[in-house]
Design a protein around this motif. Structure first.
Motif, PDB file in Angstrom:
ATOM      1  N   LYS A  10       0.778  -1.019   0.011  1.00 41.21           N
ATOM      2  CA  LYS A  10      -0.025  -0.009   0.054  1.00 41.21           C
ATOM      3  C   LYS A  10       0.794   1.291  -0.295  1.00 41.21           C
ATOM      4  O   LYS A  10       0.770   2.167  -0.605  1.00 41.21           O
ATOM      5  N   GLY A  11       2.119   1.156   0.827  1.00 44.01           N
ATOM      6  CA  GLY A  11       3.020   2.204   0.834  1.00 44.01           C
ATOM      7  C   GLY A  11       3.412   2.402  -0.571  1.00 44.01           C
ATOM      8  O   GLY A  11       3.658   3.835  -0.761  1.00 44.01           O
ATOM      9  N   LYS A  12       3.950   1.412  -1.219  1.00 46.44           N
ATOM     10  CA  LYS A  12       4.493   1.795  -2.654  1.00 46.44           C
ATOM     11  C   LYS A  12       3.290   2.682  -3.491  1.00 46.44           C
ATOM     12  O   LYS A  12       3.838   3.293  -4.238  1.00 46.44           O
ATOM     13  N   GLY A  13       2.073   2.235  -3.285  1.00 49.04           N
ATOM     14  CA  GLY A  13       0.789   2.937  -4.077  1.00 49.04           C
ATOM     15  C   GLY A  13       0.993   4.174  -3.749  1.00 49.04           C
ATOM     16  O   GLY A  13       0.742   5.219  -4.558  1.00 49.04           O
ATOM     17  N   ILE A  14       1.104   4.559  -2.313  1.00 54.41           N
ATOM     18  CA  ILE A  14       1.201   5.908  -1.947  1.00 54.41           C
ATOM     19  C   ILE A  14       2.364   6.849  -2.702  1.00 54.41           C
ATOM     20  O   ILE A  14       2.387   7.806  -3.090  1.00 54.41           O
ATOM     21  N   ILE A  15       3.705   6.156  -2.557  1.00 56.67           N
ATOM     22  CA  ILE A  15       4.800   6.756  -3.251  1.00 56.67           C
ATOM     23  C   ILE A  15       4.511   7.033  -4.744  1.00 56.67           C
ATOM     24  O   ILE A  15       4.896   8.128  -5.236  1.00 56.67           O
ATOM     25  N   ALA A  16       3.751   6.034  -5.374  1.00 57.45           N
ATOM     26  CA  ALA A  16       3.243   6.422  -6.926  1.00 57.45           C
ATOM     27  C   ALA A  16       2.542   7.583  -7.101  1.00 57.45           C
ATOM     28  O   ALA A  16       2.627   8.500  -7.851  1.00 57.45           O
ATOM     29  N   THR A  17       1.593   7.731  -6.139  1.00 58.38           N
ATOM     30  CA  THR A  17       0.658   8.809  -6.070  1.00 58.38           C
ATOM     31  C   THR A  17       1.467  10.068  -6.026  1.00 58.38           C
ATOM     32  O   THR A  17       1.270  11.016  -6.471  1.00 58.38           O
ATOM     33  N   ILE A  18       2.492  10.045  -4.787  1.00 56.21           N
ATOM     34  CA  ILE A  18       3.512  11.298  -4.711  1.00 56.21           C
ATOM     35  C   ILE A  18       4.107  11.666  -5.899  1.00 56.21           C
ATOM     36  O   ILE A  18       4.365  12.786  -6.374  1.00 56.21           O
ATOM     37  N   GLU A  19       4.803  10.604  -6.580  1.00 54.75           N
ATOM     38  CA  GLU A  19       5.414  10.836  -7.813  1.00 54.75           C
ATOM     39  C   GLU A  19       4.747  11.453  -9.058  1.00 54.75           C
ATOM     40  O   GLU A  19       5.398  12.282  -9.406  1.00 54.75           O
ATOM     41  N   LYS A  20       3.341  11.006  -8.760  1.00 56.16           N
ATOM     42  CA  LYS A  20       2.814  11.801 -10.333  1.00 56.16           C
ATOM     43  C   LYS A  20       2.567  13.173  -9.823  1.00 56.16           C
ATOM     44  O   LYS A  20       2.168  14.067 -10.730  1.00 56.16           O
ATOM     45  N   GLN A  21       2.644  13.548  -8.630  1.00 57.04           N
ATOM     46  CA  GLN A  21       2.389  15.127  -8.000  1.00 57.04           C
ATOM     47  C   GLN A  21       3.596  16.085  -8.489  1.00 57.04           C
ATOM     48  O   GLN A  21       3.735  17.140  -8.017  1.00 57.04           O
ATOM     49  N   GLU A  22       4.856  15.438  -8.829  1.00 58.00           N
ATOM     50  CA  GLU A  22       6.016  16.189  -8.887  1.00 58.00           C
ATOM     51  C   GLU A  22       6.072  17.689  -9.534  1.00 58.00           C
ATOM     52  O   GLU A  22       6.377  18.367  -9.090  1.00 58.00           O
ATOM     53  N   PRO A  23       5.131  17.617 -10.640  1.00 57.95           N
ATOM     54  CA  PRO A  23       5.125  19.134 -11.327  1.00 57.95           C
ATOM     55  C   PRO A  23       4.526  20.074 -10.315  1.00 57.95           C
ATOM     56  O   PRO A  23       4.897  21.356  -9.995  1.00 57.95           O
ATOM     57  N   ILE A  25       4.444  19.904  -6.914  1.00 59.31           N
ATOM     58  CA  ILE A  25       5.228  19.687  -5.920  1.00 59.31           C
ATOM     59  C   ILE A  25       6.300  21.092  -6.113  1.00 59.31           C
ATOM     60  O   ILE A  25       6.466  21.788  -5.378  1.00 59.31           O
ATOM     61  N   GLN A  26       6.876  21.067  -7.353  1.00 60.06           N
ATOM     62  CA  GLN A  26       7.800  21.977  -7.934  1.00 60.06           C
ATOM     63  C   GLN A  26       7.163  23.329  -7.917  1.00 60.06           C
ATOM     64  O   GLN A  26       7.988  24.219  -7.328  1.00 60.06           O
ATOM     65  N   GLU A  27       6.028  23.449  -8.129  1.00 58.88           N
ATOM     66  CA  GLU A  27       5.287  24.955  -8.345  1.00 58.88           C
ATOM     67  C   GLU A  27       5.194  25.206  -7.009  1.00 58.88           C
ATOM     68  O   GLU A  27       5.373  26.514  -6.461  1.00 58.88           O
ATOM     69  N   VAL A  28       4.615  24.423  -6.013  1.00 57.56           N
ATOM     70  CA  VAL A  28       4.681  24.680  -4.706  1.00 57.56           C
ATOM     71  C   VAL A  28       5.795  25.492  -3.989  1.00 57.56           C
ATOM     72  O   VAL A  28       5.827  26.352  -3.268  1.00 57.56           O
ATOM     73  N   TYR A 169      -3.527  25.745  -4.674  1.00 55.63           N
ATOM     74  CA  TYR A 169      -2.612  24.484  -4.957  1.00 55.63           C
ATOM     75  C   TYR A 169      -3.349  23.444  -3.947  1.00 55.63           C
ATOM     76  O   TYR A 169      -3.474  23.544  -2.819  1.00 55.63           O
ATOM     77  N   THR A 170      -3.361  21.971  -4.521  1.00 55.72           N
ATOM     78  CA  THR A 170      -3.944  20.900  -3.624  1.00 55.72           C
ATOM     79  C   THR A 170      -2.721  19.739  -3.856  1.00 55.72           C
ATOM     80  O   THR A 170      -2.528  19.504  -5.000  1.00 55.72           O
ATOM     81  N   SER A 205       9.586  16.252   0.289  1.00 60.27           N
ATOM     82  CA  SER A 205       9.988  16.592  -1.305  1.00 60.27           C
ATOM     83  C   SER A 205      10.029  18.206  -1.560  1.00 60.27           C
ATOM     84  O   SER A 205      10.988  18.605  -2.071  1.00 60.27           O
ATOM     85  N   ILE A 206       8.966  18.828  -0.892  1.00 59.74           N
ATOM     86  CA  ILE A 206       8.832  20.294  -0.931  1.00 59.74           C
ATOM     87  C   ILE A 206       9.990  20.739  -0.307  1.00 59.74           C
ATOM     88  O   ILE A 206      10.515  21.718  -0.767  1.00 59.74           O
ATOM     89  N   LYS A 207      10.558  20.119   0.808  1.00 66.07           N
ATOM     90  CA  LYS A 207      11.620  20.744   1.607  1.00 66.07           C
ATOM     91  C   LYS A 207      12.837  20.881   0.969  1.00 66.07           C
ATOM     92  O   LYS A 207      13.566  21.948   0.697  1.00 66.07           O
ATOM     93  N   ALA A 208      12.998  19.698   0.263  1.00 67.45           N
ATOM     94  CA  ALA A 208      14.236  19.575  -0.669  1.00 67.45           C
ATOM     95  C   ALA A 208      14.259  20.580  -1.869  1.00 67.45           C
ATOM     96  O   ALA A 208      15.169  21.303  -2.235  1.00 67.45           O
ATOM     97  N   GLU A 209      13.022  20.626  -2.470  1.00 71.64           N
ATOM     98  CA  GLU A 209      13.023  21.463  -3.582  1.00 71.64           C
ATOM     99  C   GLU A 209      13.154  22.991  -3.224  1.00 71.64           C
ATOM    100  O   GLU A 209      13.813  23.633  -3.999  1.00 71.64           O
ATOM    101  N   VAL A 210      12.620  23.465  -2.083  1.00 74.43           N
ATOM    102  CA  VAL A 210      12.624  24.842  -1.617  1.00 74.43           C
ATOM    103  C   VAL A 210      14.394  25.135  -1.171  1.00 74.43           C
ATOM    104  O   VAL A 210      14.774  26.301  -1.534  1.00 74.43           O
TER     105      VAL A 210
END
Length: 261
Positions: A10-23, A25-28, A169-170, A205-210
């Motif tokens: 289930k955790g791997k599924g969550i990781i996949a969901t986060i990965e799809k939101q990378e654009p 995440i970068q905007e945020v 943003y969501t 992820s946000i922290k690293a990008e910021v």
């Protein structure tokens, strides 16, 4: 499959969901970094267990100044569970209209600020009104929710609006409706929630990008670090300078309080 393996899957599924939101995440991250580069702050708010994500952002190892963690203990102090300061009261208070405005009355915000409001369901009154109050102040709002839980839940706000109705943003934790992910034979209520896992992945992820954006723009972050990595004296210096910077940023939120009311 063992329950541990089920949860990890289930955790791997969550990781996949986060990965799809990378654009997103970068905007945020760009949005938040702009606030910090302008000498302002990113306000963080979450009631209940969403407080975990607030404190995951700052302050802890691997984090840096620029964030204002608004942790209202009356809404998030769970240790006693029952009795005085118990969970029943906290759950009641997070649905009291007007409380968000009273909390924000303590801060002299600025349109250059930004905000991150965390709520798994996005349906409790105080987080919703917190986002609404930020938008009234022309502050951009990022909502961190569990999309499936939000869509399957009813708002407790009188007008039926949810947190995402007041967000620019969501971000989605990827957790299921009801949050818990593991079913046991003969037990109708699942165990082992997933929203914290998804939330922590998003936060870091946000922290690293910021941090990268700040560093590239000549404002290398003062990161709270272990002496085992940077040396004991360097760790002490970073700790002191980071907390000093946080104090100076917080001072801006108080110096003109009430003068623009």
């Amino acid at each position: 499959m063992s329950l541990t393996k089920q949860f990890l899957e289930k955790g791997k599924g969550i990781i996949a969901t986060i990965e799809k939101q990378e654009p997103v995440i970068q905007e945020v991250a760009e949005l938040f970094a702009r606030s910090i580069l302008n000498g302002r702050m990113v306000h963080l708010f979450g009631s209940g267990h969403s407080r975990i994500m607030v404190e995951e952002m700052w302050p802890r190892y691997g984090s840096f100044p620029g964030f204002n963690p608004i942790v209202e203990l009356s809404l998030s102090f769970h240790n006693l569970v029952v009795g005085a300061n118990g969970q029943r009261q906290a759950m009641f208070l997070e649905n009291v209209p007007g409380l968000a405005a009273r909390i924000l009355r303590n801060f002299d915000t600025d349109e250059r600020d930004t905000a991150l409001v965390i709520s798994s369901s996005g349906c409790n009154v105080v987080p919703i009104e917190m986002a609404e109050e930020f938008q009234k102040r022309n502050i951009k709002v990022v909502a961190l929710v569990s999309k499936l839980h939000l869509e399957g839940s009813s708002s407790k706000k009188s007008d039926g609006k949810k947190l995402t109705d007041f967000a620019d943003y969501t971000l989605d934790t990827g957790a299921p409706l009801g949050d818990a992910m593991i079913y046991l034979n003969g037990l109708d209520s699942p165990v082992a929630p997933g929203s914290t896992l998804g939330g922590v992945l998003l936060i870091n992820s946000i922290k690293a990008e910021v941090a990268s954006i700040l560093h590239k723009n000549g404002k290398s972050p003062k990161v709270l670090s272990s002496g085992k990595i940077v040396g004991e004296q360097r760790a002490i210096d970073l700790f002191e300078s980071a907390y000093d910077e946080h104090a100076h940023l917080m001072a801006k939120l108080y110096e003109n309080i009430g003068r623009h009311q």
